[in-house]
Structures are given as structure tokens and as C-alpha cells.
Write an enzyme that holds these catalytic residues in place. Structure first.
Site, PDB file in Angstrom:
ATOM      1  N   ASP A 174       8.022   8.940  -4.408  1.00  0.00           N
ATOM      2  CA  ASP A 174       6.843   8.182  -4.849  1.00  0.00           C
ATOM      3  C   ASP A 174       5.582   8.806  -4.259  1.00  0.00           C
ATOM      4  OD1 ASP A 174       4.820   6.105  -5.267  1.00  0.00           O
ATOM      5  OD2 ASP A 174       6.516   4.819  -5.777  1.00  0.00           O
TER       6      ASP A 174
ATOM      7  N   SER B 170       2.423   2.796 -10.193  1.00  0.00           N
ATOM      8  CA  SER B 170       3.876   3.009 -10.101  1.00  0.00           C
ATOM      9  C   SER B 170       4.663   2.195 -11.114  1.00  0.00           C
ATOM     10  CB  SER B 170       4.367   2.700  -8.683  1.00  0.00           C
ATOM     11  OG  SER B 170       3.899   3.666  -7.777  1.00  0.00           O
TER      12      SER B 170
ATOM     13  N   HIS C 167       9.895  -3.670  -5.365  1.00  0.00           N
ATOM     14  CA  HIS C 167       8.690  -2.891  -5.598  1.00  0.00           C
ATOM     15  C   HIS C 167       8.797  -2.186  -6.941  1.00  0.00           C
ATOM     16  CE1 HIS C 167       5.219  -0.565  -3.650  1.00  0.00           C
ATOM     17  NE2 HIS C 167       4.956  -1.851  -3.478  1.00  0.00           N
TER      18      HIS C 167
ATOM     19  N   THR D 227       8.803   0.891  -8.419  1.00  0.00           N
ATOM     20  CA  THR D 227       9.703   1.967  -8.837  1.00  0.00           C
ATOM     21  C   THR D 227      11.165   1.527  -8.907  1.00  0.00           C
ATOM     22  OG1 THR D 227       8.161   3.587  -7.919  1.00  0.00           O
ATOM     23  CG2 THR D 227      10.374   4.363  -8.401  1.00  0.00           C
TER      24      THR D 227
ATOM     25  N   GLU E 248      14.845   6.380  -4.345  1.00  0.00           N
ATOM     26  CA  GLU E 248      13.405   6.568  -4.153  1.00  0.00           C
ATOM     27  C   GLU E 248      13.013   6.744  -2.689  1.00  0.00           C
ATOM     28  OE1 GLU E 248       9.104   4.374  -5.011  1.00  0.00           O
ATOM     29  OE2 GLU E 248      10.850   3.199  -4.393  1.00  0.00           O
TER      30      GLU E 248
ATOM     31  N   ASP F 127       4.249   7.705  -0.699  1.00  0.00           N
ATOM     32  CA  ASP F 127       3.078   7.142  -1.364  1.00  0.00           C
ATOM     33  C   ASP F 127       2.210   6.344  -0.396  1.00  0.00           C
ATOM     34  OD1 ASP F 127       1.599   5.995  -3.832  1.00  0.00           O
ATOM     35  OD2 ASP F 127       2.423   4.193  -2.907  1.00  0.00           O
TER      36      ASP F 127
ATOM     37  N   HIS G 171      -1.709   6.952   0.719  1.00  0.00           N
ATOM     38  CA  HIS G 171      -2.775   5.968   0.494  1.00  0.00           C
ATOM     39  C   HIS G 171      -3.659   5.857   1.742  1.00  0.00           C
ATOM     40  CE1 HIS G 171      -2.185   4.152  -3.421  1.00  0.00           C
ATOM     41  NE2 HIS G 171      -0.885   3.963  -3.194  1.00  0.00           N
TER      42      HIS G 171
ATOM     43  N   ASP H 295       6.736   9.958  -9.435  1.00  0.00           N
ATOM     44  CA  ASP H 295       6.097   9.103 -10.446  1.00  0.00           C
ATOM     45  C   ASP H 295       4.628   9.469 -10.646  1.00  0.00           C
ATOM     46  OD1 ASP H 295       5.530   8.242  -7.874  1.00  0.00           O
ATOM     47  OD2 ASP H 295       5.761   6.116  -8.308  1.00  0.00           O
TER      48      ASP H 295
END
Length: 482
Positions: free
Chosen positions: A42, A87, A138, A140, A272, A277, A281, A319
Site C-alpha cells: 500500500d 485506497s 481497512h 485494501t 497487504e 502508506d 503520509h 494500489d
């Protein structure tokens, strides 16, 4: 004359070997897989991979397993309503082949629902697995089994885990599966999904120790929920004994494949690395690197499994890219990933520690590898440590949306300091429209060469497995808010 004959002999041998090798390779490529292992990093763009590879080589003395995969393509990721996907829309595209608006999981704006590769595999009698280091609800992981008009309805999404009944489901997010009266619950009702699933034959595990006790040969269904919310960053799991009770993604993968592989019809599993990710962020380059390395270890497990199961296709993709990571900054022709070596914890972890013990900040940071220089201390003290990023002069232009990703000024400052040390830069606090890399090994791998959109991936997978992706269905009562 003898020399000429020798040359001719060598030429014949070379041609034979090349022909045999090419024929063997083509034979494998032309066969259809019985099972597919889909690994999704991710937020893992090409520079997330490259930074992890550079750190691994320079600091750890090893190479990424992902870099050994020869067949690769580039994948575009836009959603139905934006060039930059979230996502949920990306997951829908990756599993169903449909573009939906950001925020939606397998639901079009008019309410019509779509079915993805997970549902098609189930209907065909294949086993299905869903693994993630994020909450199991979540975006994904949810895209494999759920249909929801918005990704934030995670209690509703948790109920769909029970309905879909994957043979293996592991990740974080226990709070969405336990009734409101239990500590840590995020539900508003008395529903105990864990209890309901155990009554239906699921073995339930809470930590690494109980996962290690699972016997795949006698376990038909497995539910693992290893934290109340997201699982720990790999960097923190390795350096905090309390968090070491959680299994690694690779350990989860090994058990899952052993269980799923018992189905003679085959399986589909999505694995995943979800916290790459989250680190991006927050501009936490060390956190990103270590979660990418942990993801790479799961890829290694998948490839090792394929060595004894040649009818398995292994796919590795992302993704979207997160953060707009750049390897280099300013006017220097330089990158210094080795400067990150002393750092032992994620900025999220340190934010929480400092919030609990603000008077101990100096010792906390020093123990975590942040022995600050004078100019770095100045960055840290520009604002109150607990200040919301949106309330600071430097970051106020991004608005309160930024506070969803970065918890406090101290977290932003630490990310800024480590990025400066490593000489990396960032263009965004959210996702970007950069294409991502898709890697493939096994029968059918040649389908994933070249350039293609993320909606092509499930179509290719379905074709290879002999499955039919469902057409959009009319809106149902599923969309009621729970």
C-alpha cells in the site's frame, strides 16, 4: 580443422541449451495457474522500493527479493472521479476491474454493486485468504470481500468478513469485531463477530505465540486479529518487546499459504503491506523503509512456496504511491540513507511516547536514535510539541485534513528531520498519480508485461484462473448504515 569442429560443437550445445531453456520458460509461461498470490504494498511507489533496496544494500548488506523478479509492468491508478485515487477505489479496481469514486468499496455512485476476484474464487470452490498489517476492515483488505458505499463503515465491513467467510483472515482491527461492552471495542452494538466465527469452525489467534501453535494440516479456517487497530510498524515491532508479540507479515503469510494450499481446486490470497502508506503520509522515511523490507520478506515466503508449487502465480503490485517521495533534495547531488541507521522507532510511536511523558522528550529521542543537532532542535521547537499541524503557521495552508495523517507538530518535525538527514523529499501528504510497478512470477506472468491500468489486473487474473467476474448488481439492503 579440429578447432573448427570444436567451435561447431560448442555452437550446437549453446543453441540446444538456449532452445531448451526458451521452450521450458515458454511452457511454464503458457500454462494456467491453479492459484494466485497477490501481494500489495500500500502506497509503495518505485522510490519506496528503491529507498528500501538502497538501505538494505548499504546498511544491512542484502538485496531485495522483489528486485530478482524479471517480468514487470507499469500500472496506472486513477479512480472514477480523480486522477489521484484513494485506497478504496484502488482496491475496487484491483479486484473487480471497475472504476468507482474515491471512498467507495465495490459500489458505483448510482448504488450498483460489483463483485471481484475474491467472490468469483469463492463461487468456483477456491479457498480465499485476506492478510494485512492494517485493520482487516481497512480499504485494501476490505475490497476482497466487502461492498460498502463508504470505507469508513468499518463495523458494517467487519460483519461482511463473517458473511464472506474467507478461509484465512488475518490483520489488525479487533475493535470492530468485539461487542461494545468489551474493552477496546469500536462497535455500538452487542455483536461479537469473533465468537460467531469461532462457533462456525474458525480457529482464533490473538498474537504471534498462538499463531505459532496453529497446525495448518488440521486447521480449515483461521481468524487472526493481532491488535485493536492497525498492527505495529515493523520498525517498532523489532525494537519494542511489547510489540514483538505481533507476528510479522511473512510469518502470517507462511501459515496462510500452508492452510490455503490444501484445497485441491486452488486458492486466491491477497497479502497487504499496509503500513508503508501510513509511514509515507507522515513523511517517515525510516518507517517506510522497514515496512517495505517486511513486505519484501512476505514476497520471499511467496516465492519460496512457489518453488514447490509451480502452478502458483505470484503477483506483486501497489494500489498507488503515497507522499510523492523523491530520492534527493535541494541543490545536492546526494542521497544518504545510511544516516537513518540509528533511528529505532517510527514517528507515530515517538509522538505517543512524548505525549505520555513530555518531560522525558530528550531521553526518549536520544534512545530512539534522534540525538539532535542544534539546527534540528530549532525545527522541533518552532511550535508547541502537541500543536496540531493545521494550527501552525508553516502547515496551516493544508487545513484540518492534514491532522488526519499527522498527529502533532512533534511528529511532523521528526519526519522532517529524518528526511533532511537522508536527503529525501516529499511532494504530498496524501497519494499521488504516479504509476506503480507490477511484478509477476509463474504461469501466466507474461500477461503482466508492459503498461496497463489497475482495472486490467483482475481481468487478467480471472482469465488465468478460468473465473468470470460478476457484472454490476442493483443496490441492495447491504448499503444500510449499521
Amino acid at each position: 580443422m579440429k578447432a573448427r569442429k570444436a567451435v561447431i560443437g560448442i555452437f550446437v550445445v549453446v543453441v540446444f541449451v538456449m532452445t531448451f531453456g526458451a521452450t521450458h520458460s515458454y511452457a511454464e509461461a503458457s500454462r494456467q495457474p491453479k492459484s494466485i498470490i497477490l501481494l500489495i504494498g500500500d502506497g509503495m511507489g518505485i522510490n519506496q522500493i528503491r529507498s528500501a533496496a538502497g538501505y538494505a544494500e548499504k546498511v544491512l548488506g542484502k538485496t531485495l527479493v522483489m528486485d530478482s523478479i524479471i517480468i514487470r509492468g507499469t500500472t496506472t491508478t486513477h479512480s472514477a472521479n480523480a486522477e489521484v485515487t484513494d485506497s478504496a477505489a484502488a482496491a475496487t479496481a484491483l479486484y473487480s476491474g471497475h472504476k468507482v469514486n474515491n471512498g467507495a468499496i465495490n459500489v458505483h455512485p448510482d448504488g450498483t454493486e460489483v463483485s471481484g476476484i475474491g467472490h468469483a474464487a469463492k463461487e468456483a470452490g477456491l479457498s480465499v485468504g485476506v492478510l494485512s498489517t492494517t485493520r482487516l476492515t481497512h480499504a485494501t483488505p476490505a475490497g476482497v470481500y466487502s461492498r460498502s458505499d463508504h470505507r469508513d463503515k468499518e463495523n458494517f465491513i467487519a460483519e461482511q468478513v463473517r458473511e464472506f467467510a474467507p478461509e484465512v483472515a488475518m490483520g489488525g482491527g479487533l475493535g470492530n469485531f468485539i461487542p461494545r461492552e468489551k474493552k477496546g471495542s469500536k462497535r455500538k452494538d452487542a455483536l461479537d463477530i469473533v465468537e460467531e466465527m469461532t462457533k462456525k469452525g474458525y480457529t482464533f489467534v490473538r498474537d504471534k505465540a498462538s499463531l505459532n501453535e496453529v497446525n495448518p494440516a488440521s486447521t480449515d479456517k483461521l481468524l487472526g486479529l493481532f491488535s485493536g487497530s492497525h498492527m505495529a510498524y515493523e520498525l517498532d515491532r523489532l525494537n519494542d518487546a511489547k510489540l514483538a508479540t505481533q507476528p510479522s507479515l511473512a510469518e502470517m503469510t507462511k501459515v496462510a499459504l500452508a492452510i490455503l494450499g490444501r484445497n485441491p481446486k486452488g486458492f486466491f490470497v491477497m497479502i497487504e503491506g499496509g503500513r508503508i502508506d501510513h509511514a509515507c503520509h507522515t513523511h517517515d522515511i525510516k518507517g517506510s523503509i522497514y515496512d517495505t523490507l517486511a513486505f519484501d520478506e512476505a514476497v520471499k515466503v511467496a516465492l519460496e512456496y512457489r518453488q514447490t508449487h509451480p502452478d502458483v502465480l505470484v503477483l506483486v503490485t501497489a494500489d498507488h504511491e503515497t507522499g510523492g517521495l523523491g530520492l534527493g533534495r535541494g541543490t545536492e547531488y546526494a542521497l544518504d540513507l545510511e544516516a537513518l541507521k540509528p533511528i529505532k522507532h517510527s514517528t507515530e510511536y515517538l509522538h505517543k511516547r512524548i505525549k505520555e511523558q513530555p518531560d522525558e522528550i530528550k531521553d526518549i529521542l536520544k534512545a530512539a536514535g534522534f540525538d539532535l543537532k542544534c539546527e534540528e532542535r530549532m525545527v522541533l521547537t518552532e511550535n508547541s510539541l502537541s500543536a496540531k499541524p493545521s494550527c501552525t503557521r508553516k502547515l496551516c495552508r493544508y487545513g484540518k485534513q492534514l491532522d488526519k495523517y499527522i498527529s502533532s507538530w512533534v511528529q511532523y518535525a521528526l519526519g522532517s528531520i529524518e528526511s533532511s538527514r537522508a536527503k529525501v523529499g516529499w511532494t504530498s501528504f496524501v497519494h499521488t498519480a504516479q504509476p506503480v510497478i507490477t511484478l509477476a512470477v509463474g504461469p501466466g506472468a507474461e500477461e503482466f508485461q508492459g503498461s496497463f491500468d489497475n482495472t486490467d489486473i483482475p481481468k487478467k487474473m480471472a482469465k488465468l484462473l478460468g473465473l468470470t467476474l460478476g457484472e454490476p448488481a442493483s443496490e441492495t439492503s447491504r448499503q444500510a448504515v449499521k
